[in-house]
Design an enzyme around this catalytic site. Sequence first.
Site, PDB file in Angstrom:
ATOM      1  N   THR A  15      25.359  70.540  36.522  1.00 16.11           N
ATOM      2  CA  THR A  15      24.247  70.331  35.581  1.00 16.11           C
ATOM      3  C   THR A  15      24.736  70.272  34.130  1.00 16.11           C
ATOM      4  O   THR A  15      23.950  70.051  33.222  1.00 16.11           O
ATOM      5  CB  THR A  15      23.223  71.484  35.700  1.00 16.11           C
ATOM      6  OG1 THR A  15      23.956  72.715  35.552  1.00 16.11           O
ATOM      7  CG2 THR A  15      22.503  71.468  37.025  1.00 16.11           C
ATOM      8  N   GLY A  16      26.013  70.498  33.910  1.00 16.43           N
ATOM      9  CA  GLY A  16      26.539  70.594  32.546  1.00 16.43           C
ATOM     10  C   GLY A  16      26.921  69.243  31.963  1.00 16.43           C
ATOM     11  O   GLY A  16      26.819  68.194  32.624  1.00 16.43           O
ATOM     12  N   VAL A  18      29.923  68.091  31.171  1.00 16.68           N
ATOM     13  CA  VAL A  18      31.050  67.467  31.884  1.00 16.68           C
ATOM     14  C   VAL A  18      30.653  67.159  33.328  1.00 16.68           C
ATOM     15  O   VAL A  18      30.884  66.046  33.825  1.00 16.68           O
ATOM     16  CB  VAL A  18      32.301  68.379  31.860  1.00 16.68           C
ATOM     17  CG1 VAL A  18      33.418  67.788  32.721  1.00 16.68           C
ATOM     18  CG2 VAL A  18      32.794  68.578  30.427  1.00 16.68           C
ATOM     19  N   SER A  44      20.103  77.625  38.679  1.00 22.02           N
ATOM     20  CA  SER A  44      19.799  76.211  38.993  1.00 22.02           C
ATOM     21  C   SER A  44      19.672  75.959  40.491  1.00 22.02           C
ATOM     22  O   SER A  44      19.633  74.795  40.906  1.00 22.02           O
ATOM     23  CB  SER A  44      20.904  75.304  38.437  1.00 22.02           C
ATOM     24  OG  SER A  44      21.010  75.451  37.062  1.00 22.02           O
ATOM     25  N   CYS A 132      40.117  68.386  26.104  1.00 23.25           N
ATOM     26  CA  CYS A 132      39.717  67.020  25.714  1.00 23.25           C
ATOM     27  C   CYS A 132      40.464  66.517  24.479  1.00 23.25           C
ATOM     28  O   CYS A 132      40.838  65.331  24.396  1.00 23.25           O
ATOM     29  CB  CYS A 132      38.214  66.964  25.463  1.00 23.25           C
ATOM     30  SG  CYS A 132      37.546  68.376  24.561  1.00 23.25           S
ATOM     31  N   GLN A 159      35.999  67.046  15.712  1.00 22.78           N
ATOM     32  CA  GLN A 159      35.512  67.124  17.090  1.00 22.78           C
ATOM     33  C   GLN A 159      33.985  67.186  17.172  1.00 22.78           C
ATOM     34  O   GLN A 159      33.333  67.913  16.427  1.00 22.78           O
ATOM     35  CB  GLN A 159      36.125  68.353  17.777  1.00 22.78           C
ATOM     36  CG  GLN A 159      37.631  68.260  17.860  1.00 22.78           C
ATOM     37  CD  GLN A 159      38.275  69.431  18.576  1.00 22.78           C
ATOM     38  OE1 GLN A 159      39.328  69.892  18.146  1.00 22.78           O
ATOM     39  NE2 GLN A 159      37.697  69.915  19.667  1.00 22.78           N
ATOM     40  N   SER A 162      29.472  67.898  21.567  1.00 23.70           N
ATOM     41  CA  SER A 162      29.373  67.917  23.031  1.00 23.70           C
ATOM     42  C   SER A 162      30.611  68.538  23.670  1.00 23.70           C
ATOM     43  O   SER A 162      30.581  68.917  24.838  1.00 23.70           O
ATOM     44  CB  SER A 162      29.126  66.519  23.604  1.00 23.70           C
ATOM     45  OG  SER A 162      30.214  65.675  23.310  1.00 23.70           O
ATOM     46  N   ARG A 240      35.172  71.038  13.616  1.00 25.40           N
ATOM     47  CA  ARG A 240      33.944  70.562  14.269  1.00 25.40           C
ATOM     48  C   ARG A 240      33.113  69.770  13.263  1.00 25.40           C
ATOM     49  O   ARG A 240      32.928  70.222  12.127  1.00 25.40           O
ATOM     50  CB  ARG A 240      33.141  71.784  14.752  1.00 25.40           C
ATOM     51  CG  ARG A 240      31.945  71.441  15.599  1.00 25.40           C
ATOM     52  CD  ARG A 240      32.300  70.987  16.986  1.00 25.40           C
ATOM     53  NE  ARG A 240      32.914  72.049  17.774  1.00 25.40           N
ATOM     54  CZ  ARG A 240      33.516  71.827  18.950  1.00 25.40           C
ATOM     55  NH1 ARG A 240      33.601  70.608  19.460  1.00 25.40           N
ATOM     56  NH2 ARG A 240      34.060  72.823  19.617  1.00 25.40           N
ATOM     57  N   HIS A 247      35.598  62.579  19.987  1.00 30.70           N
ATOM     58  CA  HIS A 247      36.486  63.312  19.089  1.00 30.70           C
ATOM     59  C   HIS A 247      37.379  62.317  18.341  1.00 30.70           C
ATOM     60  O   HIS A 247      37.887  61.357  18.933  1.00 30.70           O
ATOM     61  CB  HIS A 247      37.416  64.251  19.884  1.00 30.70           C
ATOM     62  CG  HIS A 247      36.724  65.404  20.534  1.00 30.70           C
ATOM     63  ND1 HIS A 247      35.413  65.753  20.306  1.00 30.70           N
ATOM     64  CD2 HIS A 247      37.206  66.337  21.414  1.00 30.70           C
ATOM     65  CE1 HIS A 247      35.113  66.836  21.015  1.00 30.70           C
ATOM     66  NE2 HIS A 247      36.185  67.208  21.701  1.00 30.70           N
ATOM     67  N   ASN A 320      35.131  62.540  24.553  1.00 29.75           N
ATOM     68  CA  ASN A 320      35.586  63.826  25.104  1.00 29.75           C
ATOM     69  C   ASN A 320      34.994  64.118  26.473  1.00 29.75           C
ATOM     70  O   ASN A 320      35.586  64.861  27.261  1.00 29.75           O
ATOM     71  CB  ASN A 320      35.238  64.964  24.135  1.00 29.75           C
ATOM     72  CG  ASN A 320      33.806  64.928  23.652  1.00 29.75           C
ATOM     73  OD1 ASN A 320      33.427  64.013  22.922  1.00 29.75           O
ATOM     74  ND2 ASN A 320      33.009  65.890  24.065  1.00 29.75           N
TER      75      ASN A 320
HETATM   76  N1  LIG Z   1      32.428  69.375  26.956  1.00 31.21           N
HETATM   77  C1  LIG Z   1      33.648  68.847  26.920  1.00 31.21           C
HETATM   78  O1  LIG Z   1      33.914  67.843  26.204  1.00 31.21           O
HETATM   79  C2  LIG Z   1      34.745  69.425  27.745  1.00 31.21           C
HETATM   80  C3  LIG Z   1      35.947  68.723  27.860  1.00 31.21           C
HETATM   81  C4  LIG Z   1      36.978  69.243  28.636  1.00 31.21           C
HETATM   82  C5  LIG Z   1      36.778  70.444  29.280  1.00 31.21           C
HETATM   83  N2  LIG Z   1      35.599  71.113  29.143  1.00 31.21           N
HETATM   84  C6  LIG Z   1      35.455  72.384  29.870  1.00 31.21           C
HETATM   85  O2  LIG Z   1      34.551  72.208  30.941  1.00 31.21           O
HETATM   86  C7  LIG Z   1      33.782  73.402  31.150  1.00 31.21           C
HETATM   87  C8  LIG Z   1      32.289  73.068  31.101  1.00 31.21           C
HETATM   88  O3  LIG Z   1      31.981  72.481  29.884  1.00 31.21           O
HETATM   89  P1  LIG Z   1      30.571  71.774  29.608  1.00 31.21           P
HETATM   90  O4  LIG Z   1      30.727  71.211  28.251  1.00 31.21           O
HETATM   91  O5  LIG Z   1      30.161  70.886  30.732  1.00 31.21           O
HETATM   92  O6  LIG Z   1      29.568  73.048  29.579  1.00 31.21           O
HETATM   93  P2  LIG Z   1      27.988  73.114  29.804  1.00 31.21           P
HETATM   94  O7  LIG Z   1      27.339  71.843  29.421  1.00 31.21           O
HETATM   95  O8  LIG Z   1      27.544  74.352  29.132  1.00 31.21           O
HETATM   96  O9  LIG Z   1      27.830  73.287  31.398  1.00 31.21           O
HETATM   97  C9  LIG Z   1      28.214  74.457  32.082  1.00 31.21           C
HETATM   98  C10 LIG Z   1      28.020  74.271  33.570  1.00 31.21           C
HETATM   99  O10 LIG Z   1      28.529  75.418  34.250  1.00 31.21           O
HETATM  100  C11 LIG Z   1      27.530  75.879  35.160  1.00 31.21           C
HETATM  101  N3  LIG Z   1      27.657  77.312  35.435  1.00 31.21           N
HETATM  102  C12 LIG Z   1      27.509  78.338  34.563  1.00 31.21           C
HETATM  103  N4  LIG Z   1      27.629  79.522  35.217  1.00 31.21           N
HETATM  104  C13 LIG Z   1      27.887  79.217  36.524  1.00 31.21           C
HETATM  105  C14 LIG Z   1      28.087  79.983  37.697  1.00 31.21           C
HETATM  106  N5  LIG Z   1      28.054  81.327  37.665  1.00 31.21           N
HETATM  107  N6  LIG Z   1      28.301  79.341  38.873  1.00 31.21           N
HETATM  108  C15 LIG Z   1      28.321  77.984  38.928  1.00 31.21           C
HETATM  109  N7  LIG Z   1      28.096  77.201  37.844  1.00 31.21           N
HETATM  110  C16 LIG Z   1      27.896  77.807  36.664  1.00 31.21           C
HETATM  111  C17 LIG Z   1      26.239  75.537  34.480  1.00 31.21           C
HETATM  112  O11 LIG Z   1      25.162  75.604  35.421  1.00 31.21           O
HETATM  113  P3  LIG Z   1      23.632  76.013  35.003  1.00 31.21           P
HETATM  114  O12 LIG Z   1      22.958  74.733  34.600  1.00 31.21           O
HETATM  115  O13 LIG Z   1      23.075  76.574  36.248  1.00 31.21           O
HETATM  116  O14 LIG Z   1      23.715  77.001  33.876  1.00 31.21           O
HETATM  117  C18 LIG Z   1      26.558  74.122  33.997  1.00 31.21           C
HETATM  118  O15 LIG Z   1      26.458  73.233  35.071  1.00 31.21           O
HETATM  119  C19 LIG Z   1      34.248  74.383  30.082  1.00 31.21           C
HETATM  120  O16 LIG Z   1      35.235  75.233  30.646  1.00 31.21           O
HETATM  121  C20 LIG Z   1      34.858  73.493  29.028  1.00 31.21           C
HETATM  122  O17 LIG Z   1      35.867  74.163  28.289  1.00 31.21           O
HETATM  123  C21 LIG Z   1      34.578  70.632  28.409  1.00 31.21           C
END
Ligand SMILES: NC(=O)c1ccc[n+]([C@@H]2O[C@H](COP(=O)([O-])OP(=O)(O)OC[C@H]3O[C@@H](n4cnc5c(N)ncnc54)[C@H](OP(=O)(O)O)[C@@H]3O)[C@@H](O)[C@H]2O)c1
Length: 348
Positions: A15-16, A18, A44, A132, A159, A162, A240, A247, A320
């Site tokens: 749902t996030g 990424v 969720s 990223c 950066q 998102s 940021r 980015h 990113n």
């Molecule tokens: N954003 C970027 O550009 C980017 C790039 C490279 C790497 N990353 C890395 O990717 C990861 C996620 O980033 P994001 O930006 O996608 O974050 P995000 O939008 O906040 O999404 C977080 C996701 O993790 C899920 N989650 C949280 N707690 C959980 C649990 N206990 N069990 C299973 N799922 C759980 C959330 O589900 P719910 O909806 O249920 O809360 C949601 O699907 C981070 O470690 C980040 O460092 C991000």
Amino acid sequence: MAAENGYVVGVVGATGAVGSTILEVLAERDFPAREVVPFASERSEGKKVDFNGSKLECRPLTPESIQGLDIALASAGGKISAEWAPKLVDAGAVVVDNTSYWRMHDDVPLVVAGVNDDAAEGHNGIVANPNCTTMQMMVALKPLHDAAELERLVVSTYQSVSGTGREAIKELKAQSAAILDGKEAEAEVFPHQVAFNVLPQVEQFTEGDDYTTEERKVMKETRKILGLSEDVGISATCVRVPVVTGHSESVNVQTKRDLSPEDARDLLSNTPGIVVLDDPGAGVYPLPIAVEGRDEVLVGRIRRDPSHERCLNLWVVGDNLRKGAATNAVQVAELLHERDLVQVPARA
Ligand SMILES: NC(=O)c1ccc[n+]([C@@H]2O[C@H](COP(=O)([O-])OP(=O)(O)OC[C@H]3O[C@@H](n4cnc5c(N)ncnc54)[C@H](OP(=O)(O)O)[C@@H]3O)[C@@H](O)[C@H]2O)c1
């Protein structure tokens, strides 16, 4: 190995920011999946996410729910991956992990598809996706390193929000609307107002370190991916900016052998995954609004650093959420499939 009929693919964090992009990219690239299983937090449970025109129901991570996966693409944060990646591997899934938790572990390959594919060979069940910010820079630097060998690197980043996830996107939009409406902007995700502002802090400062955790990642991950010795100096400042996605990076590259801007432009133009946009007088250079939704890394403003004869300046822009995260994760999964590496090695 389930390649004949396709794999059972788990998407953890579906749902996030990424995870939802991973679902899009899996469908776009027609990854050989027989089934896609989305996981999110307990909050969720039962929530539906879109995949290739259908709605899939999210599951929480439990010892039972993770059974039967061949491959898991994880992006639910470092703490979740620390706990669940080994459990997923024990349950038989190869994990491509987007979080920072496993990246610097010696026995975990850190792979940028198209840059260091061979590192994936001999994985122990987990393959890490770089940060990223590091990812897009690696795509641009690899051909220059191969041609003239890096000696020193200074990067300053711009950066998008998102990179911090979906709550950060909401915060930028809410702050922008509030300020334009003459109201106070509330900051919860970032340490200060990010709308109409620039923050010289990406992630946290840990005690005793005047570099942020993001800056440390960029410096360490670059070294690991390109196999650079400690002699190669790397310095990063991560900032940021109020951009939703994409980015940007100002990269100052010093090489051991001479490399002209013209040669660098040719090398980069001939590298898959890179688009050179470099006619600055005509206003042609990479922009984050131009890269959103694209998988290529855009490079421009390629010019000699007048302060050093073996130094170039570049402007590097990438999405990113795509090459910086989701697209690379899916490309790594494709690489594992092509090389028959979608299998967890037997434990001693
Ligand atoms: N954003 C970027 O550009 C980017 C790039 C490279 C790497 N990353 C890395 O990717 C990861 C996620 O980033 P994001 O930006 O996608 O974050 P995000 O939008 O906040 O999404 C977080 C996701 O993790 C899920 N989650 C949280 N707690 C959980 C649990 N206990 N069990 C299973 N799922 C759980 C959330 O589900 P719910 O909806 O249920 O809360 C949601 O699907 C981070 O470690 C980040 O460092 C991000």
